[in-house]
Design an enzyme around this catalytic site. Structure first.
Site, short mmCIF file in Angstrom:
data_model
loop_
_atom_site.label_atom_id
_atom_site.label_comp_id
_atom_site.label_asym_id
_atom_site.label_seq_id
_atom_site.Cartn_x
_atom_site.Cartn_y
_atom_site.Cartn_z
N VAL A 1 27.61 -23.80 -30.61
CA VAL A 1 28.34 -22.92 -30.62
C VAL A 1 28.48 -21.90 -29.69
O VAL A 1 27.76 -20.92 -29.73
CB VAL A 1 28.60 -21.93 -32.16
CG1 VAL A 1 30.02 -21.20 -32.41
CG2 VAL A 1 28.26 -22.82 -33.20
N SER A 2 28.93 -21.99 -28.44
CA SER A 2 29.43 -21.31 -27.62
C SER A 2 30.12 -19.94 -27.97
O SER A 2 30.22 -19.44 -28.49
CB SER A 2 30.57 -21.80 -26.82
OG SER A 2 29.91 -22.83 -26.53
N ALA A 3 29.37 -19.06 -26.63
CA ALA A 3 29.27 -17.30 -27.00
C ALA A 3 30.92 -17.25 -26.41
O ALA A 3 31.73 -18.04 -26.05
CB ALA A 3 28.97 -16.69 -25.64
#
Length: 414
Positions: A79-81
């Site tokens: 889950v990307s920043a």
């Protein structure tokens, strides 16, 4: 003390931390529109990360959260920043009623997109990994977005032919190239947002069509897990062992040396260094220097080191960017300057011709400082195979790709 995630509900504490994250993203300029702000205040990010993740980690603005690793422990899905997710959605210029293709699934980003485009919009998310798509479908269903997002299993190199065209395509994995299928699926006035790798350095670039090629409308420093499938681009990695069996790794995206054996035993040579006289205050970004190296420093590479090597013991005084010159290599280094309030850039080197390698790097540091630092931001373009790129402006760095050319132009050099 951290709080573990309650996977059964969107707790009052989770709402509080989510609102604090959104406030920060708005204050930092990552969120600039009301529709994206509302999405970030609405979607429960903590319900899309692995169970046991603390709320503080789930809602940290600057950190991604791994959801899958390979047999070597390398992250292959995450889950990307939040900061880059917000920025990329803003880059795509999305709004209610629009259609968007997400390349790389996870669930959370697709839920954000569904909130932004609303019930009259359309979100399609594609991923090559069946475990990733199954997880994304389950999480979207459990959080109420199952009907708002279509999750597709497939290799994104071929797009999703039955679902286009789209007002925007957002790529959430590191892309070395832009395949023709993406351009076929992008509407004539649409926006493609992709974390494009250029000689190992990536930027999230928003592209729009201009005549026979793509031009950038914005760019953001970023880092993503690498593309899998047909679009995968493997680095070449050379190991330089030291006397204790540990190694320095030189990682080449492109332009690897023809005869890496020339570097055998290089770490046993005496280290040399050259300093540039170029300084920078502490806390100031110099990410454009890395991009300058990628475009104008032949033999550019990235470095990684084993624990126990001399370089590992000196962390904090160097950065993982280097250059190879025949039997020698140099890497970007810093030393204290500005009465302790900053550093001076230089290069340290190993090899019989280390001074020449270090000097080559230092000359580019000085050129960046003299010609580009503090000036207008570089712009980017992608020229598909068959397009006319014969009249590129001065100061343009060219990155050959399988399906065309990526270019970076520095306005100050024009």
């Amino acid at each position: 003390m951290t709080e573990t995630v309650d996977m059964s509900e969107d707790s009052e504490r989770a709402v509080e931390i989510r609102n604090a994250l959104t406030d920060k993203l708005r204050a930092d300029g990552m969120i600039t529109s009301e529709v994206v702000e509302r999405a970030f205040r609405t979607v429960p990010r903590h319900l899309f990360v692995p169970a046991g993740t603390s709320l503080e980690v789930a809602y940290n603005a600057d950190d991604s959260v791994a959801t899958k690793t390979d047999e070597h422990g390398v992250i292959i899905s995450s889950v990307s920043a939040p900061f880059i997710q917000a920025r990329m959605i803003e880059q795509a210029r999305l709004g209610p009623g629009m259609s968007v293709l997400e390349i790389g699934s996870g669930g959370y980003n697709a839920a954000l997109l569904a909130e932004v485009v609303g019930p009259t919009g359309r979100v399609v998310s594609v991923d090559i990994d069946p475990e990733v798509t199954e997880r994304a479908r389950a999480l979207l269903e459990s959080t109420g977005y199952g009907d708002a997002v279509t999750v597709v299993l497939g290799d994104a190199e071929q797009g999703v032919p039955e679902a286009g065209p789209f007002d925007a395509i957002i790529v959430t994995v590191g892309a070395w190239d832009i395949p023709p299928a993406w351009l076929r699926q992008l509407g004539d006035s649409g926006t493609l947002v992709a974390p494009l790798l250029m000689n190992g350095i990536s930027r999230s670039i928003a592209f729009r069509r201009e005549a026979d090629h793509l031009v950038s409308t914005s760019a953001e420093v970023c880092g993503f897990v690498a593309m899998q499938g047909e679009g995968e681009h493997a680095e070449r990695v050379f190991l330089l062992p030291d006397a204790h069996g540990r190694a320095v790794k030189l990682r080449f995206d492109d332009g690897a040396p023809d005869d890496p054996s020339l570097l055998d035993g290089v770490l046993a040579t005496e280290r040399t260094e050259v300093w540039s006289g170029v300084t920078i205050k502490s806390g100031v970004s110099f990410a454009d220097l890395h991009l300058w190296f990628a475009g104008f420093l032949p033999g550019f590479c990235k470095l990684a080191v084993d624990e126990g090597t001399d370089l590992a013991d000196e962390r904090g005084s160097w950065f993982p960017f280097g250059v190879v010159r025949g039997d020698s290599f140099a890497y970007l280094a810093v030393r204290r300057a500005l009465e302790g309030a900053g550093v001076e850039f230089g290069a340290r080197a190993y090899g019989m011709h280390g001074i020449q390698a270090a000097t080559a790097m230092v000359e580019q540091i000085q050129a960046w400082d003299r010609q580009a630092r503090g000036g207008p931001a570089p712009t980017f373009a992608f020229w598909p195979s068959g397009s006319d790129h014969t009249h590129l402006p001065p100061g343009t760095a060219v990155f050959p790709k399988t399906h065309g050319l990526a270019t970076t132009s520095w306005p100050a050099l024009g």
